[in-house]
Motif scaffolding. Structure first.
Motif, mmCIF file in Angstrom:
data_model
loop_
_atom_site.group_PDB
_atom_site.id
_atom_site.type_symbol
_atom_site.label_atom_id
_atom_site.label_comp_id
_atom_site.label_asym_id
_atom_site.label_seq_id
_atom_site.Cartn_x
_atom_site.Cartn_y
_atom_site.Cartn_z
ATOM 1 N N TYR A 26 0.827 -1.218 0.000
ATOM 2 C CA TYR A 26 0.000 0.000 0.000
ATOM 3 C C TYR A 26 0.858 1.264 0.000
ATOM 4 C CZ TYR A 26 -4.405 -2.434 0.951
ATOM 5 O OH TYR A 26 -5.520 -3.218 0.858
ATOM 6 N N LEU A 27 1.839 1.326 0.866
ATOM 7 C CA LEU A 27 2.653 2.534 0.963
ATOM 8 C C LEU A 27 3.461 2.807 -0.305
ATOM 9 C CD1 LEU A 27 3.758 2.441 4.702
ATOM 10 C CD2 LEU A 27 2.012 3.856 3.617
ATOM 11 N N PRO A 28 4.159 1.824 -0.892
ATOM 12 C CA PRO A 28 4.835 2.118 -2.157
ATOM 13 C C PRO A 28 3.868 2.513 -3.277
ATOM 14 C CG PRO A 28 5.703 0.093 -1.229
ATOM 15 C CD PRO A 28 4.527 0.498 -0.384
ATOM 16 N N GLU A 29 2.672 1.911 -3.294
ATOM 17 C CA GLU A 29 1.680 2.307 -4.299
ATOM 18 C C GLU A 29 1.299 3.768 -4.126
ATOM 19 O OE1 GLU A 29 -0.451 -2.086 -4.635
ATOM 20 O OE2 GLU A 29 -1.439 -0.479 -3.532
ATOM 21 N N LEU A 30 1.110 4.198 -2.880
ATOM 22 C CA LEU A 30 0.777 5.595 -2.623
ATOM 23 C C LEU A 30 1.927 6.527 -2.980
ATOM 24 C CD1 LEU A 30 -1.106 5.286 0.784
ATOM 25 C CD2 LEU A 30 -2.083 5.985 -1.407
ATOM 26 N N PHE A 66 -5.656 4.881 -0.677
ATOM 27 C CA PHE A 66 -5.616 5.426 0.681
ATOM 28 C C PHE A 66 -6.870 5.018 1.456
ATOM 29 C CE2 PHE A 66 -6.207 8.788 3.861
ATOM 30 C CZ PHE A 66 -5.011 8.668 4.542
ATOM 31 N N THR A 67 -8.024 5.113 0.810
ATOM 32 C CA THR A 67 -9.279 4.707 1.442
ATOM 33 C C THR A 67 -9.268 3.219 1.763
ATOM 34 O OG1 THR A 67 -10.447 6.437 0.234
ATOM 35 C CG2 THR A 67 -11.791 4.675 1.170
ATOM 36 N N TRP A 68 -8.809 2.418 0.809
ATOM 37 C CA TRP A 68 -8.728 0.963 0.982
ATOM 38 C C TRP A 68 -7.810 0.626 2.144
ATOM 39 C CZ3 TRP A 68 -12.250 -1.653 -1.504
ATOM 40 C CH2 TRP A 68 -12.148 -3.030 -1.624
ATOM 41 N N MET A 69 -6.677 1.327 2.226
ATOM 42 C CA MET A 69 -5.728 1.090 3.309
ATOM 43 C C MET A 69 -6.365 1.438 4.663
ATOM 44 S SD MET A 69 -1.879 2.609 3.797
ATOM 45 C CE MET A 69 -2.391 4.236 4.296
#
Length: 152
Positions: A26-30, A66-69
């Motif tokens: 999630y963080l690298p995707e963001l 971000f919402t999914w996370m």
């Protein structure tokens, strides 16, 4: 007596999203999605249509990821298999969107190679590279989410 028990998959919650595969992505995707968003926003938008699509994809995927996370971090999924399927579906769509945006951005960037302003060209090259990295991250997340979904 032998008992047959099936193992159920688990969806992480809380800080567990920072320590489990595929949720650690999630963080690298963001980060990479945000970089694409910033770099495309910094350049001269000519032609507007392909770069508009790239902006839509990067903003949409940034907000949705971000919402999914947050949903996963707060445990809103309640460890249901339908959320694992939705995770797979969302990341598959995001990977497809990013791939289409990356190809469009690369085409526009190659056509702008002879442009007189090298600063915009360098920004576009960086956006293309980060866009393909984001595509790869979303694709890997899709594959790993499919594996997790099958464990439910």
């Amino acid at each position: 007596m032998a008992s047959s028990s099936t193992t159920m998959g688990n969806l992480p919650r809380g800080i567990g999203i920072c320590t489990t595969i595929p949720d650690i992505l999630y963080l690298p995707e963001l980060i990479f999605g945000g970089l694409v968003w910033i770099l495309v926003a910094c350049t001269l938008v000519v032609p507007a249509n392909p770069q508009g699509w790239v902006m839509f994809v990067s903003v949409f995927c940034f907000v949705m990821t971000f919402t999914w996370m947050l949903v996963f971090a707060c445990g809103g999924h309640q460890n249901r298999g339908s959320w694992a399927a939705a995770d797979f579906a969302y990341h598959g769509v995001a990977a497809f969107f990013y791939l289409s945006a990356s190809v469009a951005l690369a085409k526009v960037t190659l056509e702008k190679k002879a442009e007189s302003n090298p600063q915009n060209y360098r920004l576009d090259i960086s956006a293309v590279v980060f866009s393909y990295v984001a595509t790869l991250l979303y694709f890997i997340h899709t594959v790993l989410s499919a594996i997790r979904w099958k464990s439910f």
